[in-house]
Design a protein around this motif. Structure first.
Motif, PDB file in Angstrom:
ATOM      1  N   ASP A 170       0.341  -1.000  -0.350  1.00 13.64           N
ATOM      2  CA  ASP A 170      -0.266  -0.169  -0.133  1.00 13.64           C
ATOM      3  C   ASP A 170       0.850   1.218   0.032  1.00 13.64           C
ATOM      4  O   ASP A 170       0.835   1.923  -0.583  1.00 13.64           O
ATOM      5  CB  ASP A 170      -1.456  -0.634   1.013  1.00 13.64           C
ATOM      6  CG  ASP A 170      -2.219  -0.717   1.348  1.00 13.64           C
ATOM      7  OD1 ASP A 170      -2.535  -1.318   0.050  1.00 13.64           O
ATOM      8  OD2 ASP A 170      -2.704  -1.028   2.346  1.00 13.64           O
ATOM      9  N   ARG A 171       1.481   0.986   0.892  1.00 11.72           N
ATOM     10  CA  ARG A 171       2.668   2.379   0.572  1.00 11.72           C
ATOM     11  C   ARG A 171       3.537   2.989  -0.513  1.00 11.72           C
ATOM     12  O   ARG A 171       3.383   3.908  -1.255  1.00 11.72           O
ATOM     13  CB  ARG A 171       3.800   2.739   1.707  1.00 11.72           C
ATOM     14  CG  ARG A 171       3.198   2.509   3.360  1.00 11.72           C
ATOM     15  CD  ARG A 171       4.084   2.122   4.300  1.00 11.72           C
ATOM     16  NE  ARG A 171       3.300   2.264   5.814  1.00 11.72           N
ATOM     17  CZ  ARG A 171       3.325   1.607   6.503  1.00 11.72           C
ATOM     18  NH1 ARG A 171       4.637   0.586   6.750  1.00 11.72           N
ATOM     19  NH2 ARG A 171       3.223   1.820   7.913  1.00 11.72           N
ATOM     20  N   VAL A 172       4.264   1.830  -1.298  1.00 12.98           N
ATOM     21  CA  VAL A 172       4.561   1.604  -2.665  1.00 12.98           C
ATOM     22  C   VAL A 172       3.214   2.370  -3.892  1.00 12.98           C
ATOM     23  O   VAL A 172       4.045   2.843  -4.488  1.00 12.98           O
ATOM     24  CB  VAL A 172       5.604   0.248  -2.775  1.00 12.98           C
ATOM     25  CG1 VAL A 172       5.859   0.547  -4.338  1.00 12.98           C
ATOM     26  CG2 VAL A 172       6.623   0.411  -2.235  1.00 12.98           C
ATOM     27  N   ASN A 173       2.251   1.925  -3.204  1.00  8.21           N
ATOM     28  CA  ASN A 173       1.178   2.642  -4.977  1.00  8.21           C
ATOM     29  C   ASN A 173       0.596   3.468  -3.779  1.00  8.21           C
ATOM     30  O   ASN A 173       0.763   4.318  -5.102  1.00  8.21           O
ATOM     31  CB  ASN A 173      -0.344   0.909  -4.058  1.00  8.21           C
ATOM     32  CG  ASN A 173      -0.438  -0.159  -4.754  1.00  8.21           C
ATOM     33  OD1 ASN A 173       0.475  -0.634  -5.328  1.00  8.21           O
ATOM     34  ND2 ASN A 173      -0.418  -1.277  -4.457  1.00  8.21           N
ATOM     35  N   PHE A 174       1.037   4.099  -3.064  1.00  4.74           N
ATOM     36  CA  PHE A 174       0.928   5.835  -2.940  1.00  4.74           C
ATOM     37  C   PHE A 174       2.002   6.575  -3.192  1.00  4.74           C
ATOM     38  O   PHE A 174       1.671   6.682  -3.699  1.00  4.74           O
ATOM     39  CB  PHE A 174       0.764   6.036  -1.217  1.00  4.74           C
ATOM     40  CG  PHE A 174       0.562   6.830  -0.476  1.00  4.74           C
ATOM     41  CD1 PHE A 174      -0.839   8.225  -0.427  1.00  4.74           C
ATOM     42  CD2 PHE A 174       1.342   7.831  -0.146  1.00  4.74           C
ATOM     43  CE1 PHE A 174      -0.775   9.118  -0.756  1.00  4.74           C
ATOM     44  CE2 PHE A 174       1.396   9.027   0.583  1.00  4.74           C
ATOM     45  CZ  PHE A 174       0.030   9.696   0.350  1.00  4.74           C
ATOM     46  N   LEU A 204      11.212   5.017   3.841  1.00  6.99           N
ATOM     47  CA  LEU A 204      10.622   4.308   4.128  1.00  6.99           C
ATOM     48  C   LEU A 204      11.035   2.980   4.536  1.00  6.99           C
ATOM     49  O   LEU A 204      10.054   2.327   5.697  1.00  6.99           O
ATOM     50  CB  LEU A 204       9.805   3.452   2.335  1.00  6.99           C
ATOM     51  CG  LEU A 204       8.369   2.498   2.591  1.00  6.99           C
ATOM     52  CD1 LEU A 204       7.344   2.515   3.795  1.00  6.99           C
ATOM     53  CD2 LEU A 204       7.638   2.420   1.254  1.00  6.99           C
ATOM     54  N   ASP A 205      11.972   2.320   4.604  1.00  2.00           N
ATOM     55  CA  ASP A 205      13.017   1.330   4.792  1.00  2.00           C
ATOM     56  C   ASP A 205      13.635   1.827   5.823  1.00  2.00           C
ATOM     57  O   ASP A 205      13.889   1.424   6.808  1.00  2.00           O
ATOM     58  CB  ASP A 205      14.324   0.903   3.810  1.00  2.00           C
ATOM     59  CG  ASP A 205      15.179  -0.254   4.249  1.00  2.00           C
ATOM     60  OD1 ASP A 205      14.126  -0.853   4.077  1.00  2.00           O
ATOM     61  OD2 ASP A 205      16.271   0.662   4.469  1.00  2.00           O
ATOM     62  N   ASN A 206      13.718   2.861   6.693  1.00  2.00           N
ATOM     63  CA  ASN A 206      14.093   3.926   7.681  1.00  2.00           C
ATOM     64  C   ASN A 206      13.368   3.569   8.719  1.00  2.00           C
ATOM     65  O   ASN A 206      13.620   3.123   9.512  1.00  2.00           O
ATOM     66  CB  ASN A 206      14.661   4.853   7.697  1.00  2.00           C
ATOM     67  CG  ASN A 206      16.671   5.446   7.033  1.00  2.00           C
ATOM     68  OD1 ASN A 206      16.320   4.083   7.111  1.00  2.00           O
ATOM     69  ND2 ASN A 206      16.476   6.432   6.629  1.00  2.00           N
ATOM     70  N   VAL A 207      11.477   4.025   8.520  1.00  2.00           N
ATOM     71  CA  VAL A 207      11.064   3.721   8.928  1.00  2.00           C
ATOM     72  C   VAL A 207      10.225   2.262   9.399  1.00  2.00           C
ATOM     73  O   VAL A 207       9.779   1.846  10.448  1.00  2.00           O
ATOM     74  CB  VAL A 207       9.567   4.459   8.747  1.00  2.00           C
ATOM     75  CG1 VAL A 207       8.167   4.020   9.091  1.00  2.00           C
ATOM     76  CG2 VAL A 207       9.936   5.779   9.003  1.00  2.00           C
ATOM     77  N   ASN A 208      10.609   1.063   8.483  1.00  2.00           N
ATOM     78  CA  ASN A 208      10.178   0.020   8.184  1.00  2.00           C
ATOM     79  C   ASN A 208      11.643  -1.407   8.398  1.00  2.00           C
ATOM     80  O   ASN A 208      11.096  -1.949   7.265  1.00  2.00           O
ATOM     81  CB  ASN A 208       9.029  -0.344   7.469  1.00  2.00           C
ATOM     82  CG  ASN A 208       7.686   0.265   7.528  1.00  2.00           C
ATOM     83  OD1 ASN A 208       7.010   0.286   8.755  1.00  2.00           O
ATOM     84  ND2 ASN A 208       7.832   1.599   6.322  1.00  2.00           N
ATOM     85  N   ASN A 214      10.916  -4.640   7.723  1.00  4.42           N
ATOM     86  CA  ASN A 214      10.102  -5.374   6.219  1.00  4.42           C
ATOM     87  C   ASN A 214      11.031  -5.693   4.515  1.00  4.42           C
ATOM     88  O   ASN A 214      10.948  -6.215   4.485  1.00  4.42           O
ATOM     89  CB  ASN A 214       8.814  -4.749   5.832  1.00  4.42           C
ATOM     90  CG  ASN A 214       8.011  -4.783   6.703  1.00  4.42           C
ATOM     91  OD1 ASN A 214       7.387  -5.339   6.824  1.00  4.42           O
ATOM     92  ND2 ASN A 214       7.104  -3.318   7.376  1.00  4.42           N
ATOM     93  N   GLY A 215      12.255  -4.108   5.285  1.00  2.18           N
ATOM     94  CA  GLY A 215      12.648  -4.596   3.825  1.00  2.18           C
ATOM     95  C   GLY A 215      12.247  -4.048   2.682  1.00  2.18           C
ATOM     96  O   GLY A 215      11.579  -4.128   1.552  1.00  2.18           O
ATOM     97  N   ILE A 216      13.161  -3.219   2.274  1.00  4.14           N
ATOM     98  CA  ILE A 216      12.397  -2.572   0.630  1.00  4.14           C
ATOM     99  C   ILE A 216      14.112  -1.827  -0.049  1.00  4.14           C
ATOM    100  O   ILE A 216      14.579  -1.445   1.099  1.00  4.14           O
ATOM    101  CB  ILE A 216      11.568  -1.579   0.571  1.00  4.14           C
ATOM    102  CG1 ILE A 216      11.243  -0.752  -0.746  1.00  4.14           C
ATOM    103  CG2 ILE A 216      12.121  -0.235   1.446  1.00  4.14           C
ATOM    104  CD1 ILE A 216       9.891   0.334  -0.579  1.00  4.14           C
ATOM    105  N   ARG A 217      14.430  -1.786  -1.122  1.00  6.50           N
ATOM    106  CA  ARG A 217      15.184  -1.792  -2.176  1.00  6.50           C
ATOM    107  C   ARG A 217      14.472  -0.916  -3.503  1.00  6.50           C
ATOM    108  O   ARG A 217      14.038  -1.906  -3.793  1.00  6.50           O
ATOM    109  CB  ARG A 217      16.297  -3.015  -2.224  1.00  6.50           C
ATOM    110  CG  ARG A 217      16.879  -3.420  -0.954  1.00  6.50           C
ATOM    111  CD  ARG A 217      18.276  -2.456  -0.202  1.00  6.50           C
ATOM    112  NE  ARG A 217      18.879  -2.628   1.271  1.00  6.50           N
ATOM    113  CZ  ARG A 217      18.738  -2.203   1.921  1.00  6.50           C
ATOM    114  NH1 ARG A 217      17.350  -1.707   2.125  1.00  6.50           N
ATOM    115  NH2 ARG A 217      18.633  -2.285   3.301  1.00  6.50           N
ATOM    116  N   ALA A 218      15.778  -0.211  -4.271  1.00  6.03           N
ATOM    117  CA  ALA A 218      15.643   0.537  -5.006  1.00  6.03           C
ATOM    118  C   ALA A 218      16.854   0.554  -5.876  1.00  6.03           C
ATOM    119  O   ALA A 218      17.782   0.673  -5.437  1.00  6.03           O
ATOM    120  CB  ALA A 218      15.115   1.544  -5.381  1.00  6.03           C
TER     121      ALA A 218
END
Length: 97
Positions: free
Chosen positions: A14-18, A77-81, A84-88
């Motif tokens: 949902d956050r990535v969609n936002f 987003l990665d720093n807050v979560n 969960n993990g996210i990379r670009a």
């Protein structure tokens, strides 16, 4: 033009969609179920009994000036979560039809 590949825990969908809505990114390809593990101590996401979580990945082609905005949001987003993990990942598009 740049290609931006973002891979993340499904919990962040949902956050990535936002992000895409806010930046008015209309074109993308989403890979709803991707397996993997981060290189910095990330937990495997394999959709199995032992590792039940899954990742989602999304690929978009954007103008060069969009890249810093996308990367800034992904980092925030990665720093807050962290759990969960996210990379670009970004690369040049040499040609397109």
């Amino acid at each position: 033009m740049k290609a931006v590949f973002i891979t993340y825990n499904q919990a962040l969908t949902d956050r990535v969609n936002f992000l895409f809505e806010q930046l008015r990114i209309k074109g993308f390809t989403q890979f709803p179920l991707t397996y993997g593990r981060g290189t910095n101590g990330g937990e495997p996401r394999m959709g199995s009994h032992a590792w039940p979580e899954m990742n989602t990945s999304i690929l978009t082609m954007v103008e060069d000036e969009m890249v810093p905005l996308i990367l800034k949001y992904v980092e925030k987003l990665d720093n807050v979560n962290k759990e969960n993990g996210i990379r670009a990942f970004v690369w040049n598009i040499e040609q397109m039809y």
